[in-house]
Motif scaffolding. Structure first.
Motif, PDB file in Angstrom:
ATOM      1  N   THR A 219      86.749  37.888  83.789  1.00  0.00           N
ATOM      2  CA  THR A 219      87.691  38.336  82.774  1.00  0.00           C
ATOM      3  C   THR A 219      86.931  39.135  81.738  1.00  0.00           C
ATOM      4  O   THR A 219      85.724  38.946  81.558  1.00  0.00           O
ATOM      5  CB  THR A 219      88.392  37.151  82.075  1.00  0.00           C
TER       6      THR A 219
ATOM      7  N   PRO B 295      82.770  43.990  74.196  1.00  0.00           N
ATOM      8  CA  PRO B 295      83.439  43.416  75.381  1.00  0.00           C
ATOM      9  C   PRO B 295      82.419  42.788  76.304  1.00  0.00           C
ATOM     10  O   PRO B 295      81.366  43.373  76.562  1.00  0.00           O
ATOM     11  CB  PRO B 295      84.114  44.636  76.034  1.00  0.00           C
TER      12      PRO B 295
ATOM     13  N   ASP C 134      89.514  44.294  73.431  1.00  0.00           N
ATOM     14  CA  ASP C 134      89.937  44.576  72.059  1.00  0.00           C
ATOM     15  C   ASP C 134      88.708  44.520  71.167  1.00  0.00           C
ATOM     16  O   ASP C 134      88.261  43.439  70.769  1.00  0.00           O
ATOM     17  CB  ASP C 134      90.981  43.551  71.606  1.00  0.00           C
TER      18      ASP C 134
ATOM     19  N   TYR D 156      92.157  42.026  79.273  1.00  0.00           N
ATOM     20  CA  TYR D 156      93.086  41.681  78.203  1.00  0.00           C
ATOM     21  C   TYR D 156      92.509  42.088  76.863  1.00  0.00           C
ATOM     22  O   TYR D 156      91.416  42.651  76.770  1.00  0.00           O
ATOM     23  CB  TYR D 156      93.386  40.178  78.230  1.00  0.00           C
ATOM     24  N   GLY D 157      93.255  41.803  75.786  1.00  0.00           N
ATOM     25  CA  GLY D 157      92.818  42.106  74.432  1.00  0.00           C
ATOM     26  C   GLY D 157      93.193  40.963  73.510  1.00  0.00           C
ATOM     27  O   GLY D 157      92.773  39.845  73.683  1.00  0.00           O
ATOM     28  N   HIS D 158      93.997  41.286  72.476  1.00  0.00           N
ATOM     29  CA  HIS D 158      94.613  40.299  71.592  1.00  0.00           C
ATOM     30  C   HIS D 158      93.682  39.796  70.497  1.00  0.00           C
ATOM     31  O   HIS D 158      94.027  39.854  69.323  1.00  0.00           O
ATOM     32  CB  HIS D 158      95.147  39.114  72.414  1.00  0.00           C
ATOM     33  N   THR D 159      92.520  39.273  70.849  1.00  0.00           N
ATOM     34  CA  THR D 159      91.579  38.743  69.865  1.00  0.00           C
ATOM     35  C   THR D 159      90.380  39.684  69.767  1.00  0.00           C
ATOM     36  O   THR D 159      89.654  39.846  70.745  1.00  0.00           O
ATOM     37  CB  THR D 159      91.098  37.337  70.266  1.00  0.00           C
TER      38      THR D 159
ATOM     39  N   GLY E 265      95.707  37.754  78.191  1.00  0.00           N
ATOM     40  CA  GLY E 265      95.097  37.119  79.358  1.00  0.00           C
ATOM     41  C   GLY E 265      96.138  36.493  80.255  1.00  0.00           C
ATOM     42  O   GLY E 265      97.341  36.494  79.956  1.00  0.00           O
TER      43      GLY E 265
ATOM     44  N   ASN F  18      87.615  40.875  77.660  1.00  0.00           N
ATOM     45  CA  ASN F  18      88.423  41.205  76.488  1.00  0.00           C
ATOM     46  C   ASN F  18      87.946  42.553  75.961  1.00  0.00           C
ATOM     47  O   ASN F  18      86.795  42.692  75.554  1.00  0.00           O
ATOM     48  CB  ASN F  18      88.249  40.108  75.433  1.00  0.00           C
TER      49      ASN F  18
END
Length: 863
Positions: free
Chosen positions: A395, A389, A399, A381-384, A332, A397
């Motif tokens: 925003t 989604p 991932d 973004y992703g990460h977590t 993010g 996510n």
């Protein structure tokens, strides 16, 4: 020989040199006047004397403030001061770091004698030679420490000739891809799931355009899209999965081919550190990445290690695309960090932000930055890993935990379409359960949960609201406070409140005998605005109502975030619930829903919900208190008093002869009777639902569409079909089409209006056939109401038609009302469009609050 100084576009340029070294001249020649913040100029601002040394502290406080504000807005800033002491430069470097700008020093290391000579030629510089001597010495002593102080670039100019030969080149940061507009396919965390990545790329339309021989690091397939779309990987290509080097190879080959871009993830960077021999913990799947590399032959192993380090270390922390409308980062990116370059920006892009606490699984508790995000750019973004989604404040996510048995997901931009493939296996068991078995599906989305508590700061204060229809609408602070009072105390559940209707202006005042309003002026207005075809719609004398109706409560939850409050609502033009009786409201909405369904409206529009603009009759249904305390009281008292007065004056006339007063008061009594009859036409008792009538006239919005792109005839045809499905409750809006450029057509429409008003109708509303029309000076009026003579008694009083009163009223001006109507119309359309785009509720409410706030403007309420 020309020397080009490359200056990053987002940098704080600090000019360093003694007085007389030419800094100000250099700044004027190479930078915009607005980019340069001069200490001398700031002294002048605070003291009226640029040489007032006792004002130095105040001047530098102002200088730092201005520089900070410029950097907040992302503007290159040049500080023109001597800056020869480390303690003078330290706050500037700190300011640059605070705003994630790159500090750049341009040093003017000219001979002391030259500086002395230049200053002697300047009458405003009357300080002694020791000042320049000290400045020169301080510069010499501190020059070598500039890099240690934190300056990323240092340019030293030692002669006048060197200064004269300089050119400044502004270089974009590596993350600046604003000129690239897509389309893109943004791919979530891969984590070595190459099988799923290949499947997803194929599903997205990518094909193999080249097959390089051999394995990693030289070989592999090259994917590209036949229509030029580009993939963007959000990082974490490595660790945990079964085909880590293959995943790396696919991404690297696409990046080198130009069919993809990639940002790094925290796992990618940890692998780089491990391969460089750093002391890292072999956890969270890193052993699998190292194991794949170690399993290669001796000849391949070193080449693979070098290539992995080279590729992953070359990746830029984040990218900004499409004129700043799209940001892609692994974890993010806050608004104030977007497009900027610093260690903190890179750390945030890789890891996000944590609270400093750990959860029961020993993992860091992450700060939900997206919940506080207020930026205009979409951040992907992703990460977590998340089960699904979800959009939250622009925003998302993506991932979805493919390596944990979830899915590998891509977001297509600008379509905002999600495409995913399921994991073929559970390749890794996470420390924290990915989807706990005992966890039931959330009733609300992340955005809907965030919208449970609205922030007062999002609507208070002076605001400038941008709308697609081209108007920037200004909301004054005092008006915003009034709107908050209404919304806070009286409004329906804010989640239903997606639209408030605009005011409607009357035409210019008519000069027609005995009339204040006439269709002629409405037709003339549209003709003047270049509109030929108009539609004239019956104006129902009721209360303006917005009806939101969903197919069922599940749709109300899914689309509006409303739980356990039914499947719809009916509210007034100020956002108040129309019905006090919940059972009656439910019955009312059920019949509207059935009628819309029977007319095929849901299926035709491919929607599960509708927003309708309508009038709810009778007027007395909502205006009972107003009728009782104002209209009925005036009518009853006036009739009794005037009847007695006429009788008494008649007796006087019999005794002393005609005085004329009897005729005057008799006329006043006649006017009052007409006034009473005027409002009584729009009142009847409400005993049950069958006593109500709903007259829709706009189908405002449905899933994926705001219907302002369709002509009013389209709305009328569909509303006719809906009304026919329940003739007891629903009333069609009578209408005719007219040509404002044809006299006969205008006469026919005028006769239609006369028949309406003579039979007790309020009047008609004239609209351009197209819903949105741009006239000579921007938006034309969306509608002009033309009210009948008798109805206007309710507005202006029983005796308004008397010649003296009518003449006085002809001086009324409709300019302010027209301005209000257009601004509220633009805000209403913008609110609906934001809702249909599924923007955060605060963005929708910004427009709705704006309409309410504008209602506080001092505009004649009778218009």
């Amino acid at each position: 020989m020309t020397r080009a100084l490359e200056i990053p576009e987002l940098s704080l340029v600090v000019l360093v040199g003694a007085s007389g070294s030419g800094k100000s001249t250099f700044a004027r020649e190479h930078f915009l006047a607005t980019e340069v913040v001069s200490s001398d100029f700031c002294r002048g601002l605070v003291s009226d004397d640029e040489n007032a040394q006792d004002a130095t502290n105040d001047a530098f406080e102002l200088l730092h403030y201005i520089a900070g504000k410029r950097m907040t807005r992302g503007r290159l800033t040049v500080v023109d001061a001597t800056n020869v002491q480390p303690e003078a430069r330290k706050p500037l470097v700190g300011l640059a770091r605070q705003h994630h700008f790159l500090p750049v020093a341009i040093v003017f290391d000219l001979p002391e004698r030259l500086c002395q000579d230049r200053n002697r030629a300047r009458p405003d510089r009357d300080f002694g030679p020791h000042v320049i001597r000290n400045q020169t010495r301080q510069l010499k002593r501190s020059m070598r420490g500039l890099k240690r102080e934190g300056f990323r670039q240092i340019h030293v100019l030692e002669t006048p000739e060197a200064i004269a030969d300089v050119t400044i080149t502004r270089t974009p940061l590596w993350n600046n891809k604003k000129t690239e507009h897509g389309p893109f396919d943004i791919v979530g965390d891969v984590h070595g799931c190459a099988d799923e990545l290949e499947e997803l790329l194929a599903l997205l339309g990518y094909g193999i355009v080249e097959q390089r021989p051999d394995g990693f690091p030289e070989g592999g397939a090259v994917y590209a899209h036949p229509k030029g779309r580009r993939a963007i990987f959000v990082g974490d290509l490595v660790d945990r999965g079964p085909r880590i080097l293959d995943s790396l190879q696919i991404a690297r080959n696409m990046v080198e081919h130009g069919s993809a871009l990639c940002v790094p993830g925290n796992h990618d960077q940890k692998l780089v550190r491990a391969l460089r021999g750093r002391d890292v913990q072999i956890t969270h799947g890193l052993d699998r990445s190292l194991g794949e590399i170690d399993s290669l032959s001796d000849e391949q192993r070193e080449a693979a290690r070098s290539e992995v380090v080279r590729f992953l270390d070359s990746l830029v922390s984040h990218y900004v695309f499409d004129d700043g409308n799209l940001v892609v980062a692994h974890a993010g990116m806050k608004e104030e960090m977007q497009g900027r370059g610093s260690g903190k920006v890179r750390d945030f892009a890789l890891y996000g932000e944590t609270t400093g606490e750990t959860d029961e699984f020993g993992l860091p508790v992450r700060w939900n930055w997206a919940a506080e995000y207020r930026g205009q750019a979409i951040v992907v973004y992703g990460h977590t890993p998340v089960p699904e989604p979800e959009w939250l404040n622009r925003t998302i996510n993506i991932d979805t935990g493919c390596v944990f048995g979830g899915r590998l997901t891509a977001l297509r931009y600008p379509e905002k379409e999600l495409v995913s493939v399921p994991a073929r296996a559970v390749y890794s068991v996470p420390a924290k359960p990915f989807v706990p078995e005992e966890e039931l599906p959330e009733r609300l989305t992340s955005q809907q949960r965030e919208d449970e508590l609205l922030d007062i700061e999002d609507v208070l204060g002076k605001r400038y609201i941008s709308t697609r229809l081209g108007r920037n609408v200004t909301i004054r602070e005092e008006n915003a406070i009034a709107a908050l009072e209404v919304m806070g105390r009286f409004a329906v559940n804010p989640k239903w409140l997606v639209y408030l209707p605009p005011a409607v202006s009357p035409p210019a005042t008519s000069q027609e005998q005995g009339l204040l309003e006439h269709p002629r002026e409405a037709f003339s207005y549209y003709r003047h605005e270049g509109v030929a075809t108009v539609i004239c719609e019956e104006k129902h004398m009721g209360s303006r109502a917005v009806v939101v109706v969903c197919k069922d409560e599940q749709i109300a939850r899914w689309r509006f975030g409303v739980v356990d409050e039914g499947f719809g609502v009916c509210y007034t033009r100020t956002g108040r619930r129309f019905f006090d009786d919940a059972e009656r409201e439910a019955g009312f909405l059920e019949r509207v829903r059935r009628a819309a369904d029977a007319a095929g409206l849901f299926s035709e529009l491919a929607t599960d919900w509708l927003v309708l603009d309508a009038e709810l009759l009778p007027w007395s249904a909502k205006a009972q208190q107003l009728l009782r305390e104002q209209y009925a009281a005036v009518g009853a008292a006036g009739r009794v008093a005037l009847a007695d007065a006429v009788a008494a004056l008649g007796s006087v006339d019999e005794r002393v002869g005609e005085t004329g007063l009897t005729t005057t008061f008799a006329q006043r009594l006649e006017d009052l009777v007409a006034y009473t009859e005027a409002y009584r036409r729009y009142c009847w008792p409400i005993e049950s639902l069958t006593d109500l009538k709903l007259a829709p006239f706009h189908i405002l919005a449905s899933e994926n569409a705001v219907h302002v792109d369709k002509p009013h005839s389209w709305h009328m045809e569909r509303i006719q079909a809906v009304a026919a499905a329940d003739e007891e409750l629903l009333r069609p809006t009578a209408n005719i089409t007219a040509d404002a450029t044809d006299q006969e057509s205008e006469k026919a429409a005028t006769r239609w209006w006369t028949d309406l008003t003579d039979s007790g109708g309020e009047g008609m509303v004239v609209k351009p056939m197209e819903f949105v029309v741009r006239g000579r000076r921007g938006l034309a009026q969306p509608a002009v109401k033309v009210r009948g003579k008798e109805y206007l008694r309710i507005i202006y009083g029983p005796e308004y038609v008397e010649p003296d009163n009518l003449e006085r009223l002809r001086s009324r001006s409709v300019g302010a009302k027209r301005s209000l109507a257009v601004r509220e119309f633009a805000l209403g359309v913008e609110a609906l469009e934001r809702f249909v785009r599924q923007e955060p509720l605060r963005r929708v409410h910004e427009c709705c609050f704006g309409v309410l706030a504008l209602e506080s403007e001092p505009v004649d309420p009778r218009l």
